[in-house]
Enzyme design. Structure first.
Site, PDB file in Angstrom:
ATOM      1  CB  CYS A 193      -0.920  -0.026   1.221  1.00  0.00           C
ATOM      2  SG  CYS A 193      -1.811   1.507   1.511  1.00  0.00           S
ATOM      3  CB  CYS A 244       0.270   2.015   4.031  1.00  0.00           C
ATOM      4  SG  CYS A 244      -1.402   1.345   3.847  1.00  0.00           S
TER       5      CYS A 244
END
Length: 319
Positions: free
Chosen positions: A80, A83
């Site tokens: 991700c 993230c």
């Protein structure tokens, strides 16, 4: 992905005023304990402020610890990209806030059960757990200013509603005492009267504070709450609502029904009822409805979005 803002306001629950007072006392006691441990090893070390949590550790590291400190959960994954922006920011803020919250990082690829139980729609997703209650905060790589605002609001709610405060720590992991801020004795007496259900005493005490400090926001809120509770004492809710429904032109009935709406947590209903009463009345009746609406704004708080919307609606019917 755009961040989804957190709403911590909920409904107005004036029946829980005493519980709020108890939470406030609990928070003060927690601060005192943290301050009394200064120089010892009772506070979390900086490295303990950010922890990796899996399904096996969740109950102990998140649920149990949430009774002592707000736990912020960062759902993330290696693949991700957002993230990789949000994760380091949250870790840095966890160190900066120094024990006011605990950051628990959960890898969704390794903890699918937790991912599903929280109903996560996409990552990064940030939740909080306070007193074993889960609160959605936001989703997406939010900017730092917004993240700080959310964290500040979370910490405030944890303290005011649950009496939970983290233990501030210094860089070496020792608890750091917060400077004591003495409360105004007159304001403390007003709070005590309100918490004890002495509404007449609370109203007079808050008025005394405002006589000396007309701009005291805490006293204004306390007075608005105490006066509202005074007005609804002894009312027959079914009768009040029937009278208001049977005769929309009965302004006192509409005022009583609006008070009951607010105490019951039906904030928009209370505001809508009074805005409509202002719209269809004139003279003293209109002024009475307008003033009551402003009083209820004080109870909910000027920054609440429901108050902002109702102010706009009021302005439209007045002008």
């Amino acid at each position: 992905m755009q961040p989804r803002n957190m709403s911590m306001s909920g409904v107005v629950d004036l029946a829980a005023v005493k519980a709020a007072g108890e939470a406030r006392q609990k928070a003060e006691e927690a601060r005192a304990r943290a301050a009394g441990q200064q120089g010892g090893t009772g506070g979390p070390a900086p490295s303990a402020l950010v922890i990796d949590v899996g399904e096996a550790e969740f109950e102990q590291e998140v649920l149990q610890r949430s009774a002592e400190v707000p736990v912020v959960i960062d759902f993330w994954a290696e693949w991700c990209e957002p993230c990789k922006q949000l994760g380091p920011l949250l870790e840095r803020l966890a160190q900066e806030y120094a024990g006011r919250f605990l950051l628990a990082k959960i890898d969704v690829d390794r903890n699918q059960l937790l991912f599903q139980q929280f109903g996560v729609q996409g990552i990064p997703a940030v939740f909080a757990v306070v007193a074993s209650q889960a609160l959605p905060l936001f989703q997406g790589a939010a900017p730092e200013q917004q993240v700080r605002q959310v964290l500040d609001q979370l910490i405030q709610v944890a303290e005011e509603r649950f009496g939970i405060v983290g233990a501030p720590v210094e860089g070496d992991g020792r608890p750091q005492a917060e400077p004591a801020v003495p409360e105004d004795p007159a304001l403390a007496a007003a709070h005590a009267a309100l918490d004890a259900g002495d509404l007449d005493g609370a109203v007079q005490a808050y008025r005394n504070v405002l006589a000396d400090e007309p701009a005291n926001a805490e006293a204004k809120l306390g007075l608005a709450q105490a006066e509202l509770l005074q007005r609804v004492q002894g009312l027959d809710a079914a009768r009040v609502r029937k009278e208001a429904a049977d005769d929309p032109a009965d302004v006192p009935a509409q005022l009583r029904a609006a008070d009951l709406d607010l105490v019951g947590g039906h904030v928009e209903d209370a505001f809508g009822r009074l805005v409509e009463t202002v719209r269809r009345t004139a003279g003293e009746d209109r002024e009475a409805a307008r003033v009551r609406l402003l009083e209820l704004f004080e109870v909910v708080g000027p920054e609440d979005p429901r108050v902002v919307a109702a102010r706009g609606a009021l302005a439209r019917v007045l002008f």
